[in-house]
Design an enzyme around this catalytic site. Structure first.
Site, PDB file in Angstrom:
ATOM      1  N   ASN A  81      13.285  16.626  -7.628  1.00 17.11           N
ATOM      2  CA  ASN A  81      11.919  16.257  -8.007  1.00 17.11           C
ATOM      3  C   ASN A  81      11.524  17.030  -9.260  1.00 17.11           C
ATOM      4  O   ASN A  81      12.130  18.051  -9.582  1.00 17.11           O
ATOM      5  CB  ASN A  81      10.952  16.592  -6.858  1.00 17.11           C
ATOM      6  CG  ASN A  81       9.718  15.695  -6.868  1.00 17.11           C
ATOM      7  OD1 ASN A  81       9.146  15.434  -7.920  1.00 17.11           O
ATOM      8  ND2 ASN A  81       9.314  15.221  -5.713  1.00 17.11           N
ATOM      9  N   ASN A 115      10.041   2.217  -3.594  1.00 13.80           N
ATOM     10  CA  ASN A 115       9.577   1.547  -4.808  1.00 13.80           C
ATOM     11  C   ASN A 115       9.643   0.037  -4.656  1.00 13.80           C
ATOM     12  O   ASN A 115      10.551  -0.506  -4.032  1.00 13.80           O
ATOM     13  CB  ASN A 115      10.409   1.983  -6.018  1.00 13.80           C
ATOM     14  CG  ASN A 115      10.267   3.473  -6.271  1.00 13.80           C
ATOM     15  OD1 ASN A 115       9.330   4.094  -5.763  1.00 13.80           O
ATOM     16  ND2 ASN A 115      11.165   4.039  -7.034  1.00 13.80           N
ATOM     17  N   CYS A 152       3.349 -21.960   0.320  1.00 15.63           N
ATOM     18  CA  CYS A 152       4.602 -21.449   0.891  1.00 15.63           C
ATOM     19  C   CYS A 152       5.644 -22.576   0.943  1.00 15.63           C
ATOM     20  O   CYS A 152       5.340 -23.681   1.405  1.00 15.63           O
ATOM     21  CB  CYS A 152       4.311 -20.931   2.308  1.00 15.63           C
ATOM     22  SG  CYS A 152       5.796 -20.505   3.234  1.00 15.63           S
ATOM     23  N   ASP A 190       9.618  -1.910  -7.441  1.00 10.04           N
ATOM     24  CA  ASP A 190      10.305  -2.468  -8.610  1.00 10.04           C
ATOM     25  C   ASP A 190      11.761  -2.748  -8.234  1.00 10.04           C
ATOM     26  O   ASP A 190      12.214  -2.402  -7.140  1.00 10.04           O
ATOM     27  CB  ASP A 190      10.214  -1.493  -9.807  1.00 10.04           C
ATOM     28  CG  ASP A 190      10.911  -0.154  -9.545  1.00 10.04           C
ATOM     29  OD1 ASP A 190      12.123  -0.162  -9.215  1.00 10.04           O
ATOM     30  OD2 ASP A 190      10.255   0.901  -9.672  1.00 10.04           O
ATOM     31  N   CYS A 244       4.490 -15.057   3.136  1.00  9.62           N
ATOM     32  CA  CYS A 244       3.535 -16.012   3.705  1.00  9.62           C
ATOM     33  C   CYS A 244       2.881 -15.362   4.923  1.00  9.62           C
ATOM     34  O   CYS A 244       3.573 -14.998   5.878  1.00  9.62           O
ATOM     35  CB  CYS A 244       4.228 -17.315   4.117  1.00  9.62           C
ATOM     36  SG  CYS A 244       3.071 -18.460   4.907  1.00  9.62           S
ATOM     37  N   TYR A 262      -1.370  -6.547  -8.419  1.00 10.89           N
ATOM     38  CA  TYR A 262       0.090  -6.704  -8.298  1.00 10.89           C
ATOM     39  C   TYR A 262       0.657  -7.576  -9.420  1.00 10.89           C
ATOM     40  O   TYR A 262       1.819  -7.391  -9.802  1.00 10.89           O
ATOM     41  CB  TYR A 262       0.465  -7.201  -6.888  1.00 10.89           C
ATOM     42  CG  TYR A 262       0.181  -6.117  -5.865  1.00 10.89           C
ATOM     43  CD1 TYR A 262       1.043  -5.035  -5.717  1.00 10.89           C
ATOM     44  CD2 TYR A 262      -0.996  -6.126  -5.123  1.00 10.89           C
ATOM     45  CE1 TYR A 262       0.751  -4.001  -4.831  1.00 10.89           C
ATOM     46  CE2 TYR A 262      -1.300  -5.096  -4.231  1.00 10.89           C
ATOM     47  CZ  TYR A 262      -0.422  -4.039  -4.093  1.00 10.89           C
ATOM     48  OH  TYR A 262      -0.719  -3.007  -3.229  1.00 10.89           O
ATOM     49  N   HIS A 297       8.999  -0.571   1.405  1.00 13.79           N
ATOM     50  CA  HIS A 297       7.597  -0.918   1.128  1.00 13.79           C
ATOM     51  C   HIS A 297       7.459  -2.277   0.440  1.00 13.79           C
ATOM     52  O   HIS A 297       6.420  -2.569  -0.149  1.00 13.79           O
ATOM     53  CB  HIS A 297       6.934   0.177   0.265  1.00 13.79           C
ATOM     54  CG  HIS A 297       6.692   1.449   1.012  1.00 13.79           C
ATOM     55  ND1 HIS A 297       6.335   2.638   0.408  1.00 13.79           N
ATOM     56  CD2 HIS A 297       6.752   1.732   2.346  1.00 13.79           C
ATOM     57  CE1 HIS A 297       6.191   3.584   1.332  1.00 13.79           C
ATOM     58  NE2 HIS A 297       6.447   3.067   2.505  1.00 13.79           N
TER      59      HIS A 297
END
Ligand code: OAD
Length: 235
Positions: free
Chosen positions: A203, A94, A138, A96, A119, A58, A111
């Site tokens: 698409n 997404n 945290c 981003d 946390c 990530y 997502h």
């Protein structure tokens, strides 16, 4: 396309809309899942087994997303939201922030988001822009329990109540740049169609889902602006 001027629009986007901004999709040739095992980098069990691998994955994606700029498809959706007189909700799978960078306001990241940390002890979310590694603390509970704020397989996507409510009232449902393989997002077209919405897919290539009444094929940076202009012209 003629849609009543104050109709309620729900748009769902997937990785295909960010492809022309240089961000890899998941299931196309050379996509992220070709080189990475979902079980290793996108499940709570994978994180438990090897957190460093997950942080690295990530961190790499966060760096790439930070460098990316919105393309004409993101810009067109921001223009649509701004120009549309009725309710408009953009649901994205997404992680981003290209929709926000383009100016979209009413966006749900079902997502999760790369620029956020979660946390796993107290459940709080905090803005996170640089690399995230093991041992970060945290700000709410002071425990070293931060993880990427990404919804992994086996976890519940965010904002499902708001999403269900919007799908219940949608008069137009548009799915852009998603393979329609991951649930619950893959089932949104069925819900929207079942509630009487008109359904459109945009698409690179049609996914073949018969629940879509119309399909606009081609790269999103070309097809989405054309679709948006047609929608606004047909009001
Ligand atoms: P996929 O990689 O499964 O699908 C991307 C879709 O975009 C495919 O249908 C492509 O044909 C299409 N596409 C590729 N380039 C395009 C372009 N330039 N213009 C238009 N369409 C294009 O990505 P998603 O459907 O977003 O979840 O994947 C859904 C979820 O699976 C992701 O959110 C992620 C992944 O596992 C999690 O990580 C929880």
């Amino acid at each position: 396309m003629h849609i009543p001027p104050k109709a309620s629009i729900v748009v769902l986007t997937g990785a295909g809309i960010s492809a022309e901004s240089g961000l890899a999709t998941f299931r196309d040739n050379g996509g992220l899942w070709a080189d990475h095992d979902i079980r290793d980098v996108a499940t709570p069990e994978g994180f438990h087994r090897n957190p460093d691998l997950v942080f690295d994955f990530y961190n790499m994606r966060r760096r790439e997303a930070a460098k990316a700029s919105p393309n004409a498809a993101h810009n067109a959706l921001a223009r649509l939201e701004n120009a549309w007189d009725g309710p408009f909700l953009l649901i994205t799978q997404n992680v981003d922030s290209l929709h926000e960078k383009a100016g979209s306001k009413n966006v749900l990241h079902m997502h999760g988001k790369l620029n956020s940390a979660l946390c796993y002890e107290c459940g709080s979310h905090q803005q996170w822009d640089g690399d995230l590694d093991d041992g970060e603390v945290c700000t709410s509970c002071a425990r070293a329990a931060l993880r990427p704020d990404i919804v992994w397989f086996g976890e519940m996507p965010y904002d499902m109540e708001r999403i269900e409510e919007a799908l219940g009232g949608a008069e137009l449902f548009v799915s852009i740049g998603t393979s329609g393989t991951v649930y619950p997002a893959a089932g949104f077209v069925m819900e929207a169609a079942g509630n009487g919405a008109r359904t459109v897919e945009v698409n690179l290539q049609a996914t073949g889902n018969p629940l879509f009444e119309d399909c606009y094929e081609g790269p999103a940076a070309t097809t989405v602006p054309a679709f948006v202009e047609a929608l606004l012209a047909g009001r």
